[in-house]
Design a protein around this motif. Structure first.
Motif, PDB file in Angstrom:
ATOM      1  N   SER A  11       0.827  -1.073  -0.101  1.00 59.58           N
ATOM      2  CA  SER A  11       0.013   0.231   0.044  1.00 59.58           C
ATOM      3  C   SER A  11       0.860   1.274   0.032  1.00 59.58           C
ATOM      4  CB  SER A  11      -0.841   0.002   1.257  1.00 59.58           C
ATOM      5  OG  SER A  11      -1.492  -1.142   1.492  1.00 59.58           O
ATOM      6  N   GLY A  12       0.607   2.250  -0.725  1.00 61.18           N
ATOM      7  CA  GLY A  12       0.904   3.716  -0.607  1.00 61.18           C
ATOM      8  C   GLY A  12       0.118   4.525  -0.132  1.00 61.18           C
ATOM      9  N   LEU A  13       0.705   5.229   1.071  1.00 60.31           N
ATOM     10  CA  LEU A  13      -0.144   6.086   1.900  1.00 60.31           C
ATOM     11  C   LEU A  13       0.473   7.457   1.865  1.00 60.31           C
ATOM     12  CD1 LEU A  13      -0.123   2.911   3.511  1.00 60.31           C
ATOM     13  CD2 LEU A  13      -2.148   4.488   4.442  1.00 60.31           C
ATOM     14  N   TYR A  14      -0.432   8.559   1.826  1.00 56.72           N
ATOM     15  CA  TYR A  14      -0.130   9.674   2.216  1.00 56.72           C
ATOM     16  C   TYR A  14      -0.389  10.075   3.499  1.00 56.72           C
ATOM     17  CZ  TYR A  14      -1.879  14.641   2.300  1.00 56.72           C
ATOM     18  OH  TYR A  14      -2.114  16.051   2.602  1.00 56.72           O
ATOM     19  N   ILE A  15       0.421  10.512   4.460  1.00 60.51           N
ATOM     20  CA  ILE A  15       0.166  10.670   6.051  1.00 60.51           C
ATOM     21  C   ILE A  15       0.304  12.231   5.876  1.00 60.51           C
ATOM     22  CG2 ILE A  15       0.708  10.472   8.227  1.00 60.51           C
ATOM     23  CD1 ILE A  15       0.204   7.791   6.460  1.00 60.51           C
ATOM     24  N   GLN A  16      -0.760  13.184   6.368  1.00 62.43           N
ATOM     25  CA  GLN A  16      -0.928  14.196   6.746  1.00 62.43           C
ATOM     26  C   GLN A  16      -0.670  14.452   8.158  1.00 62.43           C
ATOM     27  OE1 GLN A  16      -1.992  16.985   4.585  1.00 62.43           O
ATOM     28  NE2 GLN A  16      -0.659  18.138   6.096  1.00 62.43           N
ATOM     29  N   VAL A  17       0.453  15.306   8.443  1.00 63.82           N
ATOM     30  CA  VAL A  17       0.795  15.697   9.685  1.00 63.82           C
ATOM     31  C   VAL A  17       0.981  17.009  10.200  1.00 63.82           C
ATOM     32  CG1 VAL A  17       2.168  13.597   9.740  1.00 63.82           C
ATOM     33  CG2 VAL A  17       3.291  15.731   9.256  1.00 63.82           C
ATOM     34  N   LYS A  18       1.055  17.607  11.471  1.00 64.02           N
ATOM     35  CA  LYS A  18       1.474  18.735  11.892  1.00 64.02           C
ATOM     36  C   LYS A  18       2.788  19.159  11.356  1.00 64.02           C
ATOM     37  CE  LYS A  18      -1.626  19.006  15.759  1.00 64.02           C
ATOM     38  NZ  LYS A  18      -1.750  19.129  17.354  1.00 64.02           N
ATOM     39  N   GLU A  19       2.921  20.107  10.494  1.00 68.32           N
ATOM     40  CA  GLU A  19       4.364  20.526   9.884  1.00 68.32           C
ATOM     41  C   GLU A  19       5.392  20.625  10.858  1.00 68.32           C
ATOM     42  OE1 GLU A  19       6.049  23.278   6.524  1.00 68.32           O
ATOM     43  OE2 GLU A  19       3.883  23.742   7.134  1.00 68.32           O
ATOM     44  N   GLU A  20       5.052  21.161  12.205  1.00 68.88           N
ATOM     45  CA  GLU A  20       6.207  21.421  13.207  1.00 68.88           C
ATOM     46  C   GLU A  20       6.507  19.945  13.818  1.00 68.88           C
ATOM     47  OE1 GLU A  20       2.142  22.047  15.371  1.00 68.88           O
ATOM     48  OE2 GLU A  20       3.088  22.433  13.378  1.00 68.88           O
ATOM     49  N   GLY A  60       3.577  19.582   5.607  1.00 71.22           N
ATOM     50  CA  GLY A  60       3.234  18.275   6.600  1.00 71.22           C
ATOM     51  C   GLY A  60       2.558  17.093   5.693  1.00 71.22           C
ATOM     52  N   LYS A  61       3.433  16.753   4.814  1.00 73.88           N
ATOM     53  CA  LYS A  61       2.961  15.537   3.905  1.00 73.88           C
ATOM     54  C   LYS A  61       4.005  14.408   4.217  1.00 73.88           C
ATOM     55  CE  LYS A  61       0.301  18.330   0.686  1.00 73.88           C
ATOM     56  NZ  LYS A  61       0.124  18.890  -0.353  1.00 73.88           N
ATOM     57  N   ILE A  62       3.720  13.315   4.411  1.00 77.32           N
ATOM     58  CA  ILE A  62       4.662  12.076   4.384  1.00 77.32           C
ATOM     59  C   ILE A  62       4.219  11.096   3.482  1.00 77.32           C
ATOM     60  CG2 ILE A  62       5.759  10.503   5.792  1.00 77.32           C
ATOM     61  CD1 ILE A  62       5.740  12.390   8.347  1.00 77.32           C
ATOM     62  N   ILE A  63       5.053  10.632   2.645  1.00 86.57           N
ATOM     63  CA  ILE A  63       4.722   9.465   1.766  1.00 86.57           C
ATOM     64  C   ILE A  63       5.339   8.066   2.220  1.00 86.57           C
ATOM     65  CG2 ILE A  63       4.699   8.645  -0.580  1.00 86.57           C
ATOM     66  CD1 ILE A  63       2.979  11.310  -0.256  1.00 86.57           C
ATOM     67  N   ILE A  64       4.465   7.111   2.441  1.00 87.65           N
ATOM     68  CA  ILE A  64       5.086   6.013   2.987  1.00 87.65           C
ATOM     69  C   ILE A  64       4.499   4.766   1.994  1.00 87.65           C
ATOM     70  CG2 ILE A  64       5.079   6.641   5.136  1.00 87.65           C
ATOM     71  CD1 ILE A  64       2.756   4.680   5.793  1.00 87.65           C
ATOM     72  N   VAL A  65       5.248   3.575   2.192  1.00 91.61           N
ATOM     73  CA  VAL A  65       4.857   2.449   1.556  1.00 91.61           C
ATOM     74  C   VAL A  65       4.683   1.314   2.724  1.00 91.61           C
ATOM     75  CG1 VAL A  65       5.434   0.493  -0.063  1.00 91.61           C
ATOM     76  CG2 VAL A  65       5.924   3.007  -0.854  1.00 91.61           C
ATOM     77  N   ALA A 100      -3.380   5.649  -1.280  1.00 89.65           N
ATOM     78  CA  ALA A 100      -3.310   6.223  -2.540  1.00 89.65           C
ATOM     79  C   ALA A 100      -3.003   5.244  -3.561  1.00 89.65           C
ATOM     80  CB  ALA A 100      -2.033   7.273  -2.476  1.00 89.65           C
ATOM     81  N   TYR A 101      -2.621   4.077  -3.052  1.00 90.31           N
ATOM     82  CA  TYR A 101      -2.425   2.892  -3.855  1.00 90.31           C
ATOM     83  C   TYR A 101      -2.312   1.603  -3.125  1.00 90.31           C
ATOM     84  CZ  TYR A 101       0.446  -0.539  -6.823  1.00 90.31           C
ATOM     85  OH  TYR A 101       0.769  -1.457  -7.302  1.00 90.31           O
ATOM     86  N   CYS A 102      -2.870   0.501  -3.607  1.00 92.57           N
ATOM     87  CA  CYS A 102      -3.016  -0.778  -3.025  1.00 92.57           C
ATOM     88  C   CYS A 102      -2.790  -1.829  -3.997  1.00 92.57           C
ATOM     89  CB  CYS A 102      -4.349  -1.094  -2.268  1.00 92.57           C
ATOM     90  SG  CYS A 102      -4.326  -2.483  -1.096  1.00 92.57           S
ATOM     91  N   ASN A 103      -2.073  -2.718  -3.751  1.00 92.90           N
ATOM     92  CA  ASN A 103      -1.794  -4.028  -4.733  1.00 92.90           C
ATOM     93  C   ASN A 103      -1.763  -5.367  -3.915  1.00 92.90           C
ATOM     94  OD1 ASN A 103      -1.140  -5.126  -7.213  1.00 92.90           O
ATOM     95  ND2 ASN A 103       1.000  -5.440  -6.479  1.00 92.90           N
TER      96      ASN A 103
END
Length: 80
Positions: free
Chosen positions: A4-13, A37-42, A71-74
């Motif tokens: 899975s590909g995910l976008y994690i929204q976080v507090k920028e600080e 504040g955007k982190i992309i993970i697999v 964002a994506y799942c396989n």
């Protein structure tokens, strides 16, 4: 196996702290941190239940995380 590909929204600080915490989770690879504040993970897991549990019970409860978005799942079959 589920990838899975995910976008994690976080507090920028808190982005660096959240990214470091995400990187310690089993099956998680942090691919990038972007402002604001955007982190992309697999995430690699054995099945969709394991992936769902990690996201809904662990990732969204990390201090500073505002949301986790798929964002994506396989789905891949394991060949033995």
């Amino acid at each position: 196996m589920v990838i899975s590909g995910l976008y994690i929204q976080v507090k920028e600080e808190l982005m660096e702290e959240v990214a470091a915490r995400l990187a310690t989770l089993p099956g998680v690879e942090v691919h990038g941190c972007f402002t604001p504040g955007k982190i992309i993970i697999v995430l690699e897991s054995k099945d969709e239940d394991e992936a769902h549990e990690l996201v809904s019970q662990t990732i969204v409860n990390i201090p500073g995380v505002l949301g986790a978005y798929l964002a994506y799942c396989n789905f891949e079959e394991m060949i033995s």
